[in-house]
Design an enzyme around this catalytic site. Structure first.
Site, PDB file in Angstrom:
ATOM      1  N   GLY A  20       7.062  12.689  -9.506  1.00 49.02           N
ATOM      2  CA  GLY A  20       7.653  12.070  -8.310  1.00 49.02           C
ATOM      3  C   GLY A  20       8.411  10.793  -8.596  1.00 49.02           C
ATOM      4  O   GLY A  20       8.746  10.047  -7.677  1.00 49.02           O
TER       5      GLY A  20
ATOM      6  N   ILE B 289       7.423   5.040  -5.530  1.00 48.36           N
ATOM      7  CA  ILE B 289       6.004   4.682  -5.522  1.00 48.36           C
ATOM      8  C   ILE B 289       5.315   5.289  -6.756  1.00 48.36           C
ATOM      9  O   ILE B 289       4.439   4.666  -7.361  1.00 48.36           O
ATOM     10  CB  ILE B 289       5.339   5.159  -4.209  1.00 48.36           C
ATOM     11  CG1 ILE B 289       5.966   4.412  -3.020  1.00 48.36           C
ATOM     12  CG2 ILE B 289       3.833   4.933  -4.245  1.00 48.36           C
ATOM     13  CD1 ILE B 289       5.551   4.924  -1.657  1.00 48.36           C
TER      14      ILE B 289
ATOM     15  N   GLN C  92      13.176  15.493 -11.487  1.00 51.60           N
ATOM     16  CA  GLN C  92      13.378  16.679 -10.651  1.00 51.60           C
ATOM     17  C   GLN C  92      14.480  17.587 -11.180  1.00 51.60           C
ATOM     18  O   GLN C  92      14.359  18.801 -11.156  1.00 51.60           O
ATOM     19  CB  GLN C  92      13.684  16.273  -9.209  1.00 51.60           C
ATOM     20  CG  GLN C  92      13.805  17.461  -8.268  1.00 51.60           C
ATOM     21  CD  GLN C  92      14.181  17.076  -6.863  1.00 51.60           C
ATOM     22  OE1 GLN C  92      14.091  15.918  -6.483  1.00 51.60           O
ATOM     23  NE2 GLN C  92      14.627  18.046  -6.081  1.00 51.60           N
TER      24      GLN C  92
ATOM     25  N   VAL D 214       9.413  21.415  -8.221  1.00 51.41           N
ATOM     26  CA  VAL D 214       8.131  22.055  -7.880  1.00 51.41           C
ATOM     27  C   VAL D 214       8.307  23.440  -7.262  1.00 51.41           C
ATOM     28  O   VAL D 214       7.340  24.184  -7.130  1.00 51.41           O
ATOM     29  CB  VAL D 214       7.254  21.166  -6.962  1.00 51.41           C
ATOM     30  CG1 VAL D 214       6.850  19.885  -7.673  1.00 51.41           C
ATOM     31  CG2 VAL D 214       7.948  20.879  -5.630  1.00 51.41           C
TER      32      VAL D 214
ATOM     33  N   TYR E 110       9.438  10.017  12.298  1.00 50.84           N
ATOM     34  CA  TYR E 110       8.838  10.659  11.116  1.00 50.84           C
ATOM     35  C   TYR E 110       8.916  12.180  11.213  1.00 50.84           C
ATOM     36  O   TYR E 110       8.796  12.880  10.205  1.00 50.84           O
ATOM     37  CB  TYR E 110       7.387  10.172  10.926  1.00 50.84           C
ATOM     38  CG  TYR E 110       6.884  10.336   9.510  1.00 50.84           C
ATOM     39  CD1 TYR E 110       7.598   9.813   8.430  1.00 50.84           C
ATOM     40  CD2 TYR E 110       5.708  11.017   9.243  1.00 50.84           C
ATOM     41  CE1 TYR E 110       7.143   9.967   7.133  1.00 50.84           C
ATOM     42  CE2 TYR E 110       5.250  11.175   7.946  1.00 50.84           C
ATOM     43  CZ  TYR E 110       5.977  10.645   6.894  1.00 50.84           C
ATOM     44  OH  TYR E 110       5.521  10.809   5.602  1.00 50.84           O
TER      45      TYR E 110
ATOM     46  N   LYS F  82       2.400  16.038   6.444  1.00 46.67           N
ATOM     47  CA  LYS F  82       1.422  15.132   5.811  1.00 46.67           C
ATOM     48  C   LYS F  82       0.020  15.393   6.344  1.00 46.67           C
ATOM     49  O   LYS F  82      -0.974  15.225   5.611  1.00 46.67           O
ATOM     50  CB  LYS F  82       1.815  13.667   6.035  1.00 46.67           C
ATOM     51  CG  LYS F  82       3.083  13.220   5.303  1.00 46.67           C
ATOM     52  CD  LYS F  82       2.924  13.239   3.793  1.00 46.67           C
ATOM     53  CE  LYS F  82       4.049  12.485   3.093  1.00 46.67           C
ATOM     54  NZ  LYS F  82       4.063  12.713   1.627  1.00 46.67           N
TER      55      LYS F  82
ATOM     56  N   ALA G 217      13.428   8.318  -0.820  1.00 48.85           N
ATOM     57  CA  ALA G 217      12.928   9.274   0.177  1.00 48.85           C
ATOM     58  C   ALA G 217      12.911   8.621   1.560  1.00 48.85           C
ATOM     59  O   ALA G 217      13.272   9.248   2.559  1.00 48.85           O
ATOM     60  CB  ALA G 217      11.538   9.765  -0.204  1.00 48.85           C
TER      61      ALA G 217
END
Ligand code: NAD
Length: 253
Positions: A13, A20, A40, A65, A155, A162, A195
């Site tokens: 990531g 982060i 990525q 991924v 969001y 999430k 992001a």
């Protein structure tokens, strides 16, 4: 000798210095861990590789991924190099802009499914591949956000995604706990990253969080130490949790 000396793990990531996952990689490295990390795609690679030089990452591979062969290759490489894994950090999220910025009620099945696959089920896939490499136990970590449990402005579909990620964390923790594998989600407050730039009015979200939080000035460097702790034996009995690193915002929503 620090808490993670001799430990080996994967960080997925890292996009750039603001990520982060990069703050986590630095903290893991500073605590003595040996790190494998990914980019990525070829566009990301020149931004990620110099960072991996800084922490002497001994295992470096591309990973989208969505690509099962790349995912398998990453865990095969870890098995070949180390024969085991002590920790994995999953710091991956994506939602198509149109679905992210629209109402949840209008989200497309394709956009929702893609966001769920990349941001949630990829963690489950990583757990499945990590399990045989964590025969002596280990720590699986992912990154969530308060929008999982509270309705946060703008969001959108990442809230339900999430929520699924945090629930998956609990199920994985229950299933893998008997093998000594701990599974936790870290939930930072809003931090300006690539992001985050996809979230409409993100600056307002940060300003609101700053206003509400008992402790202000949150940055990626505040998240790294928790990640390093969760990877350590000191966190032996911590599993199935969502741990907030948000200056206390979550208690004052
Ligand atoms: P970032 O853009 O630096 O990191 C997101 C990462 O996801 C990037 O490295 C990107 O390459 C990767 N990614 C996206 N699709 C991928 C795919 N198909 N295959 C492999 N990698 C893919 O942003 P960030 O804010 O550091 O995000 C990291 C995590 O932290 C995400 O799960 C995000 O939801 C979470 N988080 C962020 C904040 C915030 O305010 N920035 C707050 C709480 C949680």
């Amino acid at each position: 000798m620090t808490a993670l000396t001799g430990k080996k793990g994967l960080v997925v990531g890292i996009a750039n210095r603001d990520s982060i996952a990069w703050a986590c990689a630095r903290a893991l490295h500073a605590a003595g861990a040996e790190i494998g990390a990914t980019w990525q795609d070829e566009k990301a690679r020149p931004h990620v590789e110099p960072l991996l030089d800084e922490i002497g990452a001994s295992l470096r591979l591309p990973l989208d991924v969505r690509d099962p062969a790349q995912m398998q290759a990453l865990f095969d490489a870890a098995a070949a190099r180390w024969g085991r894994l002590d920790f994995v950090l999953h710091g991956v999220a994506f939602a198509p802009r149109q679905d992210l910025q629209g109402r949840v009620v209008d989200s497309s099945p394709q956009g929702f499914g893609l966001a769920m696959d990349i941001s949630c089920h990829s963690f489950i896939r990583m757990a499945r591949l990590a399990e045989p490499l964590m025969a002596s136990g280990g720590s699986l970590m992912t990154l969530s956000y308060l929008g999982a449990s509270e309705v946060m402005p703008q969001y959108g579909i990442m809230g339900p995604v999430k929520a699924a990620l945090e629930s998956a964390t609990r199920y994985l923790a229950a299933e893998l706990g008997p093998s000594g594998i701990r599974v936790n989600a870290i939930s930072p407050g809003p931090i300006a990253t690539r992001a985050a730039s996809g979230i409409a009015a993100f600056d307002a979200l940060v300003a609101d969080s700053e206003r509400r939080s008992p402790i202000s000035g949150l940055g990626p460097a505040d998240v790294g130490p928790l990640c390093a702790f969760l990877a350590s034996d000191g966190a032996r009995a911590i599993s199935g949790c969502t741990l907030f690193v948000d200056g206390g915002h979550h208690i004052l929503n």
